[in-house]
Design a protein around this motif. Structure first.
Motif, PDB file in Angstrom:
ATOM      1  N   PRO A 135       0.817  -1.222   0.000  1.00  0.00           N
ATOM      2  CA  PRO A 135       0.000   0.000   0.000  1.00  0.00           C
ATOM      3  C   PRO A 135       0.845   1.266   0.000  1.00  0.00           C
ATOM      4  O   PRO A 135       2.082   1.231   0.090  1.00  0.00           O
ATOM      5  CB  PRO A 135      -0.789  -0.130   1.305  1.00  0.00           C
ATOM      6  CG  PRO A 135       0.127  -0.888   2.207  1.00  0.00           C
ATOM      7  CD  PRO A 135       0.861  -1.856   1.324  1.00  0.00           C
ATOM      8  N   MET A 136       0.133   2.395  -0.085  1.00  0.00           N
ATOM      9  CA  MET A 136       0.772   3.711  -0.009  1.00  0.00           C
ATOM     10  C   MET A 136       0.168   4.480   1.159  1.00  0.00           C
ATOM     11  O   MET A 136      -1.023   4.329   1.463  1.00  0.00           O
ATOM     12  CB  MET A 136       0.556   4.509  -1.298  1.00  0.00           C
ATOM     13  CG  MET A 136       1.110   3.884  -2.545  1.00  0.00           C
ATOM     14  SD  MET A 136       0.934   4.999  -3.995  1.00  0.00           S
ATOM     15  CE  MET A 136      -0.840   5.193  -4.072  1.00  0.00           C
TER      16      MET A 136
ATOM     17  N   GLY B  28      -6.000  12.080   9.803  1.00  0.00           N
ATOM     18  CA  GLY B  28      -6.065  12.973   8.658  1.00  0.00           C
ATOM     19  C   GLY B  28      -5.343  12.415   7.456  1.00  0.00           C
ATOM     20  O   GLY B  28      -5.586  12.853   6.318  1.00  0.00           O
ATOM     21  N   GLY B  29      -4.413  11.483   7.682  1.00  0.00           N
ATOM     22  CA  GLY B  29      -3.718  10.842   6.584  1.00  0.00           C
ATOM     23  C   GLY B  29      -4.564   9.735   5.978  1.00  0.00           C
ATOM     24  O   GLY B  29      -5.625   9.363   6.493  1.00  0.00           O
ATOM     25  N   ALA B  30      -4.061   9.164   4.885  1.00  0.00           N
ATOM     26  CA  ALA B  30      -4.818   8.132   4.181  1.00  0.00           C
ATOM     27  C   ALA B  30      -3.910   6.972   3.824  1.00  0.00           C
ATOM     28  O   ALA B  30      -2.693   7.143   3.619  1.00  0.00           O
ATOM     29  CB  ALA B  30      -5.476   8.711   2.927  1.00  0.00           C
ATOM     30  N   ILE B  31      -4.508   5.790   3.738  1.00  0.00           N
ATOM     31  CA  ILE B  31      -3.820   4.605   3.262  1.00  0.00           C
ATOM     32  C   ILE B  31      -4.511   4.152   1.980  1.00  0.00           C
ATOM     33  O   ILE B  31      -5.739   4.077   1.915  1.00  0.00           O
ATOM     34  CB  ILE B  31      -3.805   3.475   4.323  1.00  0.00           C
ATOM     35  CG1 ILE B  31      -3.092   2.238   3.758  1.00  0.00           C
ATOM     36  CG2 ILE B  31      -5.185   3.136   4.810  1.00  0.00           C
ATOM     37  CD1 ILE B  31      -2.859   1.151   4.797  1.00  0.00           C
ATOM     38  N   VAL B  32      -3.713   3.908   0.944  1.00  0.00           N
ATOM     39  CA  VAL B  32      -4.232   3.458  -0.354  1.00  0.00           C
ATOM     40  C   VAL B  32      -3.712   2.046  -0.572  1.00  0.00           C
ATOM     41  O   VAL B  32      -2.488   1.835  -0.629  1.00  0.00           O
ATOM     42  CB  VAL B  32      -3.776   4.402  -1.495  1.00  0.00           C
ATOM     43  CG1 VAL B  32      -4.433   3.984  -2.802  1.00  0.00           C
ATOM     44  CG2 VAL B  32      -4.112   5.846  -1.164  1.00  0.00           C
ATOM     45  N   LEU B  33      -4.612   1.096  -0.713  1.00  0.00           N
ATOM     46  CA  LEU B  33      -4.201  -0.305  -0.751  1.00  0.00           C
ATOM     47  C   LEU B  33      -3.462  -0.657  -2.037  1.00  0.00           C
ATOM     48  O   LEU B  33      -2.525  -1.454  -2.009  1.00  0.00           O
ATOM     49  CB  LEU B  33      -5.419  -1.215  -0.568  1.00  0.00           C
ATOM     50  CG  LEU B  33      -6.153  -1.074   0.774  1.00  0.00           C
ATOM     51  CD1 LEU B  33      -7.224  -2.142   0.914  1.00  0.00           C
ATOM     52  CD2 LEU B  33      -5.188  -1.137   1.939  1.00  0.00           C
ATOM     53  N   LEU B  34      -3.869  -0.114  -3.172  1.00  0.00           N
ATOM     54  CA  LEU B  34      -3.184  -0.397  -4.437  1.00  0.00           C
ATOM     55  C   LEU B  34      -2.526   0.872  -4.944  1.00  0.00           C
ATOM     56  O   LEU B  34      -3.061   1.980  -4.795  1.00  0.00           O
ATOM     57  CB  LEU B  34      -4.186  -0.916  -5.484  1.00  0.00           C
ATOM     58  CG  LEU B  34      -4.867  -2.256  -5.149  1.00  0.00           C
ATOM     59  CD1 LEU B  34      -5.804  -2.669  -6.278  1.00  0.00           C
ATOM     60  CD2 LEU B  34      -3.835  -3.346  -4.881  1.00  0.00           C
ATOM     61  N   GLN B  35      -1.364   0.720  -5.557  1.00  0.00           N
ATOM     62  CA  GLN B  35      -0.610   1.874  -6.042  1.00  0.00           C
ATOM     63  C   GLN B  35      -1.257   2.519  -7.256  1.00  0.00           C
ATOM     64  O   GLN B  35      -0.792   3.556  -7.732  1.00  0.00           O
ATOM     65  CB  GLN B  35       0.831   1.452  -6.351  1.00  0.00           C
ATOM     66  CG  GLN B  35       1.583   0.987  -5.111  1.00  0.00           C
ATOM     67  CD  GLN B  35       3.021   0.610  -5.392  1.00  0.00           C
ATOM     68  OE1 GLN B  35       3.536   0.902  -6.471  1.00  0.00           O
ATOM     69  NE2 GLN B  35       3.676  -0.016  -4.426  1.00  0.00           N
ATOM     70  N   THR B  36      -2.328   1.939  -7.759  1.00  0.00           N
ATOM     71  CA  THR B  36      -3.113   2.569  -8.825  1.00  0.00           C
ATOM     72  C   THR B  36      -4.019   3.656  -8.263  1.00  0.00           C
ATOM     73  O   THR B  36      -4.686   4.354  -9.025  1.00  0.00           O
ATOM     74  CB  THR B  36      -3.971   1.512  -9.536  1.00  0.00           C
ATOM     75  OG1 THR B  36      -4.827   0.877  -8.577  1.00  0.00           O
ATOM     76  CG2 THR B  36      -3.100   0.474 -10.201  1.00  0.00           C
TER      77      THR B  36
ATOM     78  N   ASP C 117       2.770  14.496   0.865  1.00  0.00           N
ATOM     79  CA  ASP C 117       3.804  13.490   1.124  1.00  0.00           C
ATOM     80  C   ASP C 117       3.223  12.102   0.861  1.00  0.00           C
ATOM     81  O   ASP C 117       2.274  11.679   1.527  1.00  0.00           O
ATOM     82  CB  ASP C 117       4.290  13.611   2.562  1.00  0.00           C
ATOM     83  CG  ASP C 117       5.470  12.683   2.853  1.00  0.00           C
ATOM     84  OD1 ASP C 117       6.022  12.129   1.874  1.00  0.00           O
ATOM     85  OD2 ASP C 117       5.792  12.505   4.036  1.00  0.00           O
ATOM     86  N   VAL C 118       3.782  11.397  -0.110  1.00  0.00           N
ATOM     87  CA  VAL C 118       3.315  10.054  -0.482  1.00  0.00           C
ATOM     88  C   VAL C 118       4.451   9.068  -0.208  1.00  0.00           C
ATOM     89  O   VAL C 118       5.580   9.255  -0.693  1.00  0.00           O
ATOM     90  CB  VAL C 118       2.885   9.985  -1.950  1.00  0.00           C
ATOM     91  CG1 VAL C 118       2.445   8.566  -2.305  1.00  0.00           C
ATOM     92  CG2 VAL C 118       1.758  10.972  -2.220  1.00  0.00           C
ATOM     93  N   CYS C 119       4.134   8.019   0.583  1.00  0.00           N
ATOM     94  CA  CYS C 119       5.125   6.990   0.913  1.00  0.00           C
ATOM     95  C   CYS C 119       4.674   5.669   0.305  1.00  0.00           C
ATOM     96  O   CYS C 119       3.641   5.122   0.704  1.00  0.00           O
ATOM     97  CB  CYS C 119       5.285   6.874   2.425  1.00  0.00           C
ATOM     98  SG  CYS C 119       6.377   5.533   2.931  1.00  0.00           S
TER      99      CYS C 119
END
Length: 221
Positions: free
Chosen positions: A67-68, A89-97, A74-76
């Motif tokens: 994930p991202m 306040g931050g977010a987690i994105v499971l797929l890099q798409t 700021d993107v990790c």
């Protein structure tokens, strides 16, 4: 301020087709499961493990498609096995798409409703119903009757010896086939079920059916 409520973390999906994930447990598996409603095979069942803290979440990437984490600009991009901190306040994105984005929020949580008290079943009187796992009740099935209850075994007639009967025993016992009346009058035959059967057998035979024998029922050849 919030009466009867407590503050807790939650992941709110960007896409309303998916579910908000409450983070009230110390550890949560985020991925393709019932809690998220995600069925995409590109998402692992345990895509990321979350260690829930008071005001942040420690994220460990577990799936092949890591994930991202997004905090503003700021993107990790994480790698499998890597650990990062996700702040409120931050977010987690499971797929890099960019698919399956969840934002971490903190807000009041309604307390879980108390389970209704159940009346304890009596240990003496059986209940007229059985309770299923889903809470529904159905009548208790009556036990099937046994074979002995439906068809009780027949009682065998017991032969009792009449103490006033002084006739000698027929010495041939069960091998005797003399059926003349006089023979039955002179000798006892205990192998017959009852005295009545012995008398009935004698009445069915005539006196001249077989020669008399005074020695205890000798059977002619």
């Amino acid at each position: 301020f919030f009466s009867g409520q407590s503050m807790a973390l939650a992941l709110v999906p960007e896409d309303s087709d998916f579910r908000t994930i409450s983070l009230q447990d110390p550890t949560v598996a985020l991925g393709r499961n019932l809690a998220s409603g995600i069925t995409d095979p590109n998402v692992s069942r345990n895509h990321a493990s979350l260690e829930v803290k008071e005001d942040h979440v420690v994220v460990t990437a577990q799936g092949m498609n890591a994930p991202m984490l997004v905090h503003g600009d700021d993107v990790c991009i994480m790698e499998k096995g890597q650990t990062q901190v996700l702040k409120v306040g931050g977010a987690i994105v499971l797929l890099q798409t960019g698919k399956y984005k969840y934002t971490l929020v903190k807000g009041p949580v309604e307390p879980a409703p108390e389970a209704p008290l159940r009346r304890r079943s009596s240990l003496i009187e059986p209940q007229p119903y059985e309770e299923e796992k889903d809470g529904h009740k159905r009548p208790r099935a009556e036990p099937a009757p046994t074979v002995e209850a439906v068809c009780p075994p027949a009682k065998k007639a017991k032969r009792t010896h009449d103490p006033t009967d002084i006739r000698p025993l027929c010495r041939y016992g069960v091998d005797c086939y003399r059926h003349d009346k006089r023979h039955f009058e002179e000798f006892r035959h205990p192998h017959l079920p009852t005295t009545t059967s012995e008398q009935d057998m004698a009445e069915e035979c005539s006196d001249d059916e077989a020669p008399d024998d005074a020695d205890g029922g000798a059977c002619p050849p």
